[in-house]
Design a protein around this motif. Structure first.
Motif, PDB file in Angstrom:
ATOM      1  N   ILE A 169       0.847  -1.196   0.000  1.00 51.00           N
ATOM      2  CA  ILE A 169       0.000   0.000   0.000  1.00 51.00           C
ATOM      3  C   ILE A 169       0.884   1.248   0.000  1.00 51.00           C
ATOM      4  O   ILE A 169       1.751   1.410   0.864  1.00 51.00           O
ATOM      5  CB  ILE A 169      -0.926   0.014   1.224  1.00 51.00           C
ATOM      6  N   LEU A 170       0.652   2.128  -0.976  1.00 49.36           N
ATOM      7  CA  LEU A 170       1.397   3.377  -1.095  1.00 49.36           C
ATOM      8  C   LEU A 170       0.411   4.539  -1.020  1.00 49.36           C
ATOM      9  O   LEU A 170      -0.484   4.657  -1.861  1.00 49.36           O
ATOM     10  CB  LEU A 170       2.154   3.428  -2.428  1.00 49.36           C
ATOM     11  N   LEU A 171       0.540   5.381   0.001  1.00 50.96           N
ATOM     12  CA  LEU A 171      -0.349   6.521   0.194  1.00 50.96           C
ATOM     13  C   LEU A 171       0.413   7.812  -0.071  1.00 50.96           C
ATOM     14  O   LEU A 171       1.465   8.047   0.534  1.00 50.96           O
ATOM     15  CB  LEU A 171      -0.896   6.543   1.626  1.00 50.96           C
ATOM     16  N   PHE A 172      -0.110   8.640  -0.971  1.00 53.11           N
ATOM     17  CA  PHE A 172       0.552   9.900  -1.314  1.00 53.11           C
ATOM     18  C   PHE A 172      -0.406  11.065  -1.155  1.00 53.11           C
ATOM     19  O   PHE A 172      -1.574  10.987  -1.545  1.00 53.11           O
ATOM     20  CB  PHE A 172       1.038   9.867  -2.771  1.00 53.11           C
ATOM     21  N   SER A 173       0.090  12.170  -0.608  1.00 49.86           N
ATOM     22  CA  SER A 173      -0.713  13.381  -0.516  1.00 49.86           C
ATOM     23  C   SER A 173       0.185  14.570  -0.238  1.00 49.86           C
ATOM     24  O   SER A 173       1.279  14.424   0.319  1.00 49.86           O
ATOM     25  CB  SER A 173      -1.749  13.259   0.592  1.00 49.86           C
ATOM     26  N   ALA A 174      -0.284  15.759  -0.632  1.00 53.27           N
ATOM     27  CA  ALA A 174       0.470  16.972  -0.323  1.00 53.27           C
ATOM     28  C   ALA A 174       0.332  17.343   1.147  1.00 53.27           C
ATOM     29  O   ALA A 174       1.207  17.995   1.712  1.00 53.27           O
ATOM     30  CB  ALA A 174      -0.006  18.131  -1.196  1.00 53.27           C
ATOM     31  N   THR A 175      -0.778  16.952   1.759  1.00 56.10           N
ATOM     32  CA  THR A 175      -1.004  17.262   3.174  1.00 56.10           C
ATOM     33  C   THR A 175      -1.585  16.050   3.883  1.00 56.10           C
ATOM     34  O   THR A 175      -2.287  15.242   3.282  1.00 56.10           O
ATOM     35  CB  THR A 175      -1.993  18.444   3.332  1.00 56.10           C
ATOM     36  N   PHE A 176      -1.280  15.930   5.165  1.00 64.53           N
ATOM     37  CA  PHE A 176      -1.850  14.879   6.005  1.00 64.53           C
ATOM     38  C   PHE A 176      -2.268  15.481   7.339  1.00 64.53           C
ATOM     39  O   PHE A 176      -1.467  15.554   8.275  1.00 64.53           O
ATOM     40  CB  PHE A 176      -0.842  13.748   6.260  1.00 64.53           C
ATOM     41  N   PRO A 177      -3.516  15.937   7.448  1.00 65.24           N
ATOM     42  CA  PRO A 177      -3.984  16.398   8.761  1.00 65.24           C
ATOM     43  C   PRO A 177      -3.798  15.288   9.792  1.00 65.24           C
ATOM     44  O   PRO A 177      -3.840  14.098   9.451  1.00 65.24           O
ATOM     45  CB  PRO A 177      -5.472  16.682   8.524  1.00 65.24           C
ATOM     46  N   GLU A 178      -3.621  15.662  11.045  1.00 65.87           N
ATOM     47  CA  GLU A 178      -3.250  14.694  12.082  1.00 65.87           C
ATOM     48  C   GLU A 178      -4.224  13.517  12.181  1.00 65.87           C
ATOM     49  O   GLU A 178      -3.813  12.361  12.267  1.00 65.87           O
ATOM     50  CB  GLU A 178      -3.151  15.402  13.431  1.00 65.87           C
TER      51      GLU A 178
END
Length: 463
Positions: free
Chosen positions: A234-243
């Motif tokens: 599983i590969l998770l990508f994002s510009a932001t990760f809220p807590e």
């Protein structure tokens, strides 16, 4: 079941590899990557190894298949970006490890996970689905499909199926090794046994902050994951990760390696961020029309809160002699594809949209983003939405190119919301006044026509 539209949530990016999905020849030699440090946090499993994987300074060091290397060379990738340098060795490790990656638009994250997918798939099995890539919108899914086609252009038996509404008929089957789609359609295809997931090796979720948020597409993604093999990478990508989303991400992708950037480094470096102090809500339309000439220097995107507002503004501007187009979730998929193609190719230069285009869409000519309505979230728009703001403005200033964002404020609520966003991102916004239009035009033109805007660019101080 139709894919849920993301609520007024964030926005973010598929980079054009280093011009992904734009349909143009990438010119990576002209790119100026912003300077930032990539923080790597290895999972406990990885820490136990005597020699944890480090970074790769060249693509050749990664042991990629020759066909994938050829594709990267053909796209004029000269060397891995900093994110690719750290992420690719971890994602390509054997046995495969999960990854949670916080990486802003313009850093090559899409190319990183596409390269990983192309390296994991066995193309001697051309009808067996082996990799699934999920995105929040059909536009982003189509763009990822385009990047796969570019990097994988020399791969024999390359096949990509799109699990988006209307793409696969009821009696059809998913019979390609790579599947790109939206979570609702993907879930339906699996349930109807049109999509055999038993051979899947890799699951990629792009824009994971919104995709895993239970108020967004989180429920659909969870259901899809439960249908997949337990051994899947599983590969998770994002510009932001809220807590709160990051906490869930660590459950969704257990024992994952993590890479991330500091919050203040997530502000897009090439964008001069401005705001227009409008006398009142009723004055916003007239001020928007005055900006029309500046919008046509490159291409521009106007973000509004609702579909109804988008339609109303487009009709009024057209009636007043301005050429603008509108795109939102009420349009059929084929119409949306055609509208976006027109915008990419320059047939349409000013596009009014809702948050459907806030995430990931890369059009290299966009020089201006206008937040006609400031992004808010929660019941009754109770709170400012920094992530959506960040993703929206990230549609311009791509890969070192110049860009301007202008946010309209018209009352105390919008002023306080924008002030809170600026505090979150630790940036100073430049004020524009509708009272002195000559000065406003000068300030905006100075940025758009300069060779490069810097993060701390101050139009009032520029020569």
């Amino acid at each position: 079941m139709a894919d849920q539209a993301a609520p007024a949530q964030e926005a973010g990016g598929v980079e054009n590899a280093q011009t992904e999905g734009s349909g143009q020849v990438p010119i990576s030699s002209m790119l100026q990557e912003p300077s930032y440090d990539v923080e790597v946090q290895l999972s406990d499993l990885q820490k136990d190894e005597e020699n944890p994987l480090g970074s790769a300074r060249t693509f050749q060091e990664l042991g990629l298949p020759n066909e994938v290397l050829q594709g990267l060379v053909a796209m004029q990738f000269q060397k891995p970006s900093k994110v690719q340098e750290r992420a690719l060795p971890l994602m390509l490790s054997d046995p495969p490890r999960n990854m949670i990656a916080q990486s802003q638009s313009g850093t090559g994250k899409t190319a990183a996970f596409v390269t990983t997918v192309l390296s994991r798939v066995d193309f001697t099995k051309p009808t067996q689905p082996q990799a699934l890539l999920l995105a929040p919108s059909r536009e982003l899914a189509r763009q990822i499909e385009s990047v796969i086609g570019q990097i994988g252009q020399f791969v024999n038996n390359l096949g990509v199926a799109t699990a988006i509404p209307g793409a696969i008929p009821r009696d059809g089957r998913v019979d390609k090794p790579i599947v790109v789609g939206t979570p609702g359609t993907t879930m339906d295809l699996i349930r109807r046994r049109q999509f055999d997931v038993s051979g899947l090796r890799v699951l990629v979720i792009d824009e994971a902050d919104n995709m895993l948020d239970q108020q967004g597409l989180g429920d659909q993604c969870s259901r899809v994951k439960k249908m997949l093999p337990e051994t899947i990478q599983i590969l998770l990508f994002s510009a932001t990760f809220p807590e709160k989303v990051l906490k869930y991400a660590t459950v969704f992708a257990p024992s994952a390696n993590m890479i991330k950037l500091k919050v203040q480094e997530l502000t897009v470096k090439g964008i001069s961020q401005m705001y227009m102090d409008c006398p009142g809500e009723a004055d916003k339309y007239e001020i928007l029309c005055k900006l029309y000439g500046l919008m046509n220097i490159g291409s521009s995107i106007i973000f509004v809160k609702t579909r109804e507002s988008a339609n109303r503004i487009q009709e009024s501007m057209t009636r007043d002699g301005h050429k603008v187009s509108v795109l939102h979730g009420a349009y059929e998929g084929s119409e949306r594809d055609a509208l976006l193609d027109d915008f990419r190719t320059g047939k349409s230069k000013v596009l009014i949209t809702t948050n459907v285009l806030a995430r990931g869409i890369d059009v290299s000519t966009v020089s201006m983003v206008i937040n006609y309505d400031i992004p808010m979230k929660g019941m009754g728009d109770a709170m400012h939405d920094t992530e959506t703001y960040l993703h929206r403005i990230g549609r311009t200033g791509r890969f070192g190119r110049v860009g301007v964002s202008i946010t309209f404020i018209s009352d105390k609520k919008s002023f306080l919301a924008l002030q809170a966003i600026a505090n979150d991102l630790q940036v100073d916004l430049v004020s524009l006044s509708p009272e002195d239009w000559d000065e406003t035009e000068k300030r905006v033109q100075r940025v758009i026509k300069s060779s490069r805007a810097q993060a701390n660019f101050n139009p009032s101080a520029a020569p």
